[in-house]
Design an enzyme around this catalytic site. Structure first.
Site, PDB file in Angstrom:
ATOM      1  N   HIS A 142      91.302  46.575 -16.995  1.00 13.43           N
ATOM      2  CA  HIS A 142      92.251  46.090 -17.981  1.00 13.43           C
ATOM      3  C   HIS A 142      92.642  44.648 -17.741  1.00 13.43           C
ATOM      4  O   HIS A 142      92.738  43.841 -18.668  1.00 13.43           O
ATOM      5  CB  HIS A 142      93.484  46.983 -17.947  1.00 13.43           C
ATOM      6  CG  HIS A 142      93.937  47.307 -19.309  1.00 13.43           C
ATOM      7  ND1 HIS A 142      93.410  48.346 -20.042  1.00 13.43           N
ATOM      8  CD2 HIS A 142      94.803  46.674 -20.115  1.00 13.43           C
ATOM      9  CE1 HIS A 142      93.968  48.349 -21.215  1.00 13.43           C
ATOM     10  NE2 HIS A 142      94.828  47.355 -21.300  1.00 13.43           N
ATOM     11  N   CYS A 200      81.480  47.198 -31.220  1.00 13.95           N
ATOM     12  CA  CYS A 200      82.508  46.522 -30.434  1.00 13.95           C
ATOM     13  C   CYS A 200      82.092  46.544 -28.970  1.00 13.95           C
ATOM     14  O   CYS A 200      81.222  47.275 -28.570  1.00 13.95           O
ATOM     15  CB  CYS A 200      83.842  47.246 -30.529  1.00 13.95           C
ATOM     16  SG  CYS A 200      84.231  47.802 -32.170  1.00 13.95           S
TER      17      CYS A 200
END
Lengths: 599, 91
Positions: free
Chosen positions: A195, A509
């Site tokens: 992340h 994506c």
């Protein structure tokens, strides 16, 4: 001599770009990482570190108690007995361990947060005396955190060209610091898909990971230069290195500038085929810059960031409305696709009562979690409905594996709308609802999903992981998740074909779309819709507008007949790579780390 | 299973030192020992000092002690003595 002092350290780049600045170690006494994520592979080591820290802190307290016993008598010393018992208290220790395992946070943070829960109970007591009991416990947990090596962020301002040096890299670091002053980050561990790396890329802060002996290898105050493409760090770089990097930085900027000066709006290949390039994003604040780079819209808004920020409770519907409204306003005439929460329960603190799951990627996450714990999904969908007054928000559901899930999710969306209607709250249905297609069972049967949705979204990272059965958080096998594989190509082609037959958009994506070679591969399979991190957009726009779609397709066609990934890689290097424009090839040759694999 | 209602007699109530003594005492027995406030549902494990402190039992509070196990009688007696003896404190 300065040259003698220069040291070159080698790791891997997890956020591209170049940086030059002054090192700031985040681990000396006065520095604290308020939030630290750790990789799945580090969890057990972190639990062991906690247990070792507990032992050390306990020994310290026992020594202190013995000394007090001798000096001032047993009655006072016995308070320390209580302190020792606090460190042994299973209800606390087990909670800390569970926190580490399920939410993958550092021991320091797990201690801090579990302690917070205890404090809040003490503080709600009616009796003044007991409200002060938290002082005892605070002392104990502070000691534990110090023993573990917890650190505080410096008060006062950062120099304006900081290169952060730390063992781990965390969202908290980013949330707390003025990022405009951060020219780069160097860490010992952290992956491309972590992340923190995703956010760093959004903010265009170069990050190099995998540098051993951090933070000890660098001292605060030393000059540091880094290459986030090749994963190289120079400590006390010579003038030659600085000059080289400065040159590359200028090239980088000019590449970005070249495209934003060119025609904006939809992109087309040299033979006139329209391609759509959107941006993946996590935070509304970075959207303006992404749109500047030529993104047609937000291809994927990852809502997890919003949930991860709030560790102890999910964001309320109201808070989500505010965030999605910001998103909607930033996007304006264009569109934004919001993906509903794609986390596993182990990452979502407030649900951490459920048992440990063996393989989180295959576990209770994404839409499965949403359909099980409907409140989260309802709150999120209601927030989207309420924020969508401009009508530019779309929704995509993650980790779909059956049509029943799609039906159930759409039903919940309708129910939320009906409920808002009944309460007289302004809202608007998203124009388009789609699904992430990454689960093999759904990919094979994509044709049964097509009638139920307006678009497919293929998350290439997860797609690779599931299709090739590779845990991309496992450093030992992550390199096996590579796109040039017959199973992947046929799977992707299948999705493109189903999309064409049923006339729905198939959007690609993830990192595969942002890699020039793989992007060409996708174009060659028939893909025309992509979404990627903002940094890659100028490059890919430039690339796609310089190639002939027809030519790319005929070059890619033979790949579909091949069975060996090695053969496919060789073919791609020989036949596809030359299709990249010359100056891009030069730039990229300089940027590529050895081998194409990324975790 | 045994249950006793015991009263906190000492001035400072069930504070850190007293709680420590209780936890240490409970640790000597095999039986499961739990405490709760009178008329409350929540059972606190007597081996958890944090749990006991959360009871916030001041002087005069009555607690229900529940014991279950092979040495529950001996444990009950020892705990009762502790309470009655004001946890060894002078006040």
């Amino acid at each position: 001599m300065k040259k003698d002092r220069e040291r070159r350290l080698s790791g891997h780049g997890i956020s591209p770009g170049y940086g030059i600045g002054t090192a700031l170690r985040l681990d000396s006494e006065h520095l604290l990482l308020p939030q630290t994520e750790i990789a799945a592979s580090q969890v057990e080591a972190e639990v062991r570190r906690l247990k070792s820290g507990l032992k050390t802190a306990t020994r310290q307290l026992q020594k202190l108690r013995d000394r007090m016993n001798r000096q001032i008598g047993q009655e006072h010393a016995s308070v320390l007995d209580a302190h020792v018992l606090m460190l042994e208290d299973r209800s606390f220790v087990d909670e800390v361990i569970r926190s580490i395992r399920q939410r993958r946070v550092s021991a320091e943070l797990a201690v801090k947060e579990s302690a917070e829960q205890v404090f809040s109970i003490y503080r709600s007591s009616d009796d003044e005396f007991f409200r002060e009991r938290d002082r005892d416990f605070l002392e104990v947990t502070d000691r534990l955190i110090r023993v573990l090596g917890g650190i505080r962020i410096p008060h006062g301002k950062l120099p304006n060209d900081v290169v952060l040096v730390s063992e781990h890299f965390s969202l908290g670091m980013m949330a707390e610091l003025d990022l405009s002053r951060v020219h780069g980050v160097v860490v010992a561990s952290g992956g491309w898909t972590s992340h923190s790396a995703i956010i760093a890329r959004s903010f265009e802060i170069p990050v190099v990971s995998g540098i051993p002996n951090l933070p000890d290898a660098v001292t605060t105050g030393q000059r540091v230069a880094l290459d986030g493409y090749r994963g190289v760090v120079w400590v006390e770089p010579t003038a030659r290195v600085i000059q080289q990097l400065t040159g590359w930085m200028a090239e980088d900027r000019s590449l970005a500038g070249h495209v934003t000066q060119g025609p904006s709006g939809p992109c087309a290949t040299s033979d006139g085929v329209s391609v759509h390039i959107e941006v993946n994003t996590e935070i509304p604040e970075e959207i303006d810059r992404a749109l500047d780079y030529g993104a047609e819209g937000i291809g994927l808004y990852r809502s997890e960031f919003l949930f991860l920020r709030k560790r102890l409770a999910p964001p309320s519907e109201q808070e989500q409305v505010r965030t999605y409204r910001k998103l909607s306003e930033a996007v304006g005439q264009r569109k934004a696709t919001i993906r509903t929460l794609d986390l596993g329960e182990e990452r979502v603190g407030f649900l951490a009562q459920l048992a440990d799951e063996g393989t989180p990627a295959l576990g209770l996450r994404g839409i499965r979690l949403g359909l099980k714990d409907k409140k989260i999904l309802r709150d999120q969908l209601s927030a989207i409905l309420r924020a969508n007054l401009l009508g530019n928000l779309h929704v995509v559901f993650p980790m779909i594996s059956s049509v029943d899930e799609v039906t159930a999710a759409r039903e919940i969306l309708s129910e939320c709308a009906a409920s808002l209607e009944a309460r007289g709250i302004a809202h608007r249905m998203p124009e388009r609802v789609g699904i992430m297609l990454e689960v093999p069972g759904a990919v094979w049967t994509a044709d049964v999903f097509a009638p139920l949705v307006d678009f497919f979204c293929v998350g290439t990272n997860d797609f690779l992981q599931y299709m090739l059965a590779v845990d991309r958080t496992n450093q030992k096998v992550a390199h096996l998740a590579q796109p040039l594989h017959p199973g992947i190509l046929r799977g992707l082609k299948q999705l493109v074909d189903v999309g064409e037959r049923h006339r729905i958009t198939v959007k690609f994506c993830g990192e595969v779309a942002s890699d020039p070679l793989y992007c060409l591969m996708l174009l060659g399979l028939g893909a025309t819709s992509f979404s990627m991190n903002s940094h890659a957009i100028p490059l890919i726009r430039r690339l796609l507008s310089s190639v002939s779609c027809q030519q790319v397709r005929s070059t890619v066609a033979p790949l579909l007949e091949m069975s060996s990934p090695d053969q496919m890689c060789r073919y791609a290097a020989q036949e596809l790579e030359p299709m990249l424009p010359e100056d891009l090839r030069r730039l990229l040759a300089g940027r590529q780390p050895t081998g194409r694999s990324r975790q | 299973m045994i249950q006793r209602v015991l009263r906190i007699e000492n001035r400072l109530g069930l504070h850190a030192r007293a709680a420590a003594k209780l936890v240490q005492l409970a640790g000597r027995f095999k039986a499961d020992i739990h405490l709760s406030r009178l008329h409350a549902n929540q059972q606190i494990n007597a081996r958890s000092i944090l749990g006991i402190l959360m009871l916030a039992a001041t002087q005069g509070t009555e607690l229900v002690v529940t014991l279950q196990g092979e040495d529950e009688s001996a444990a009950a007696r020892a705990i009762e003595d502790l309470f009655v003896g004001k946890f060894g404190e002078t006040a």
